[in-house]
Scaffold this active site. Structure first.
Site, PDB file in Angstrom:
ATOM      1  N   LYS A 122       0.859  -1.191   0.000  1.00 62.80           N
ATOM      2  CA  LYS A 122       0.000   0.000   0.000  1.00 62.80           C
ATOM      3  C   LYS A 122       0.895   1.240   0.000  1.00 62.80           C
ATOM      4  O   LYS A 122       1.795   1.377   0.848  1.00 62.80           O
ATOM      5  CB  LYS A 122      -0.895  -0.035   1.239  1.00 62.80           C
ATOM      6  CG  LYS A 122      -2.166   0.769   1.080  1.00 62.80           C
ATOM      7  CD  LYS A 122      -3.101   0.493   2.247  1.00 62.80           C
ATOM      8  CE  LYS A 122      -4.358   1.322   2.187  1.00 62.80           C
ATOM      9  NZ  LYS A 122      -5.152   1.211   3.407  1.00 62.80           N
TER      10      LYS A 122
HETATM   11  O1  G3P Z   1      -9.260   2.352   4.179  1.00 63.31           O
HETATM   12  C1  G3P Z   1      -8.929   3.616   4.666  1.00 63.31           C
HETATM   13  C2  G3P Z   1      -9.600   3.791   5.981  1.00 63.31           C
HETATM   14  O2  G3P Z   1      -8.989   2.990   6.922  1.00 63.31           O
HETATM   15  C3  G3P Z   1      -9.690   5.191   6.452  1.00 63.31           C
HETATM   16  O3  G3P Z   1     -10.850   5.241   7.175  1.00 63.31           O
HETATM   17  O4  G3P Z   1     -12.458   6.122   8.753  1.00 63.31           O
HETATM   18  O5  G3P Z   1     -10.011   6.667   8.992  1.00 63.31           O
HETATM   19  O6  G3P Z   1     -11.349   7.673   7.159  1.00 63.31           O
HETATM   20  P1  G3P Z   1     -11.176   6.497   8.079  1.00 63.31           P
END
Ligand code: G3P
Length: 218
Positions: free
Chosen positions: A84
């Site tokens: 990633k």
């Molecule tokens: O896949 C990306 C994710 O982990 C980010 O999520 O909720 O931190 O915006 P969030």
């Protein structure tokens, strides 16, 4: 639509795996930090639980050389490791390098169609547009997915689009309606998808009525 789980918590991965609906795992440094465990312990645990489905593991460096070094290190732990990489100029160069080496990549922190186009052109195996974080700043995250999908299909790029930063069941449903390739979903949201208050009420009534049925075989 493929279901990935967005977590570094191996118990959550196990739970989702036991449902037999899991198609892959995505992690990021925040999710790894939440486990409180040493990085490589987490990586090994996850790869043991999911040895045959894509597992995205994020590099920590931001320069090309660092990303290449870390990505190659991570890739040796499993054929299913997806490196990633953040959406930067150095990141795009690293994607090309990994494509040449036959190592899969997931370009993360995508917030615009232009970024997605570049990542697809660089040869990303997956890209991760963040819908929740766009919604947070009053942009419609799901619209970005539609635009990226149009661009991808216009030119037959081989990249799979992962709907990321999923925060609620509606994000998942909307992803399915617009035929997104993949949604990466926190465990909490997977559990929410299964719930409906009318299901609970209906089940309660069935159980109660069942009590009065005579001569039951079970
Ligand atoms: O896949 C990306 C994710 O982990 C980010 O999520 O909720 O931190 O915006 P969030």
């Amino acid at each position: 639509m493929k279901f990935f789980i967005d977590t570094a918590n191996v118990d959550e991965i196990r739970q989702a795996n036991s449902l037999r609906i899991l198609d892959g795992v995505t992690t990021n440094p925040t999710l790894i930090a939440k486990t409180g465990k040493p990085f490589m312990d987490v990586v090994k645990e996850i790869l043991e639980e999911v040895p045959d489905k894509p597992v995205s593991l994020e590099v920590a460096s931001t320069d090309y050389e660092g990303m290449v070094k870390e990505g190659e290190y991570l890739a040796q732990f499993g054929k299913n490791v997806v490196v990633k990489i953040p959406m930067t100029i150095d990141g795009l160069k690293a994607v090309k390098h990994f494509e040449y080496k036959g190592i899969k990549t997931n370009v993360t922190l995508i917030f615009s169609p232009a970024q997605a186009l570049l990542a697809m052109k660089a040869g990303a195996s997956y890209i991760s547009p963040f819908v929740g974080r766009l919604d947070d700043i009053s942009h419609t995250g799901m619209q970005l997915i539609e635009e990226i999908k149009t661009i991808r299909d216009n030119y037959d790029f081989h990249t799979e689009i992962i709907v990321a930063s999923v925060r609620n069941p509606l994000h998942v449903v909307e992803s399915a309606i617009i035929r997104a390739d993949i949604a990466t979903i926190p465990y909490k949201v997977i559990a929410q998808l299964a719930k409906h208050p009318l299901t609970d009420i209906g089940l309660e009534r069935f159980l109660k009525d069942w009590e009065s049925v005579p001569e039951k075989p079970f």
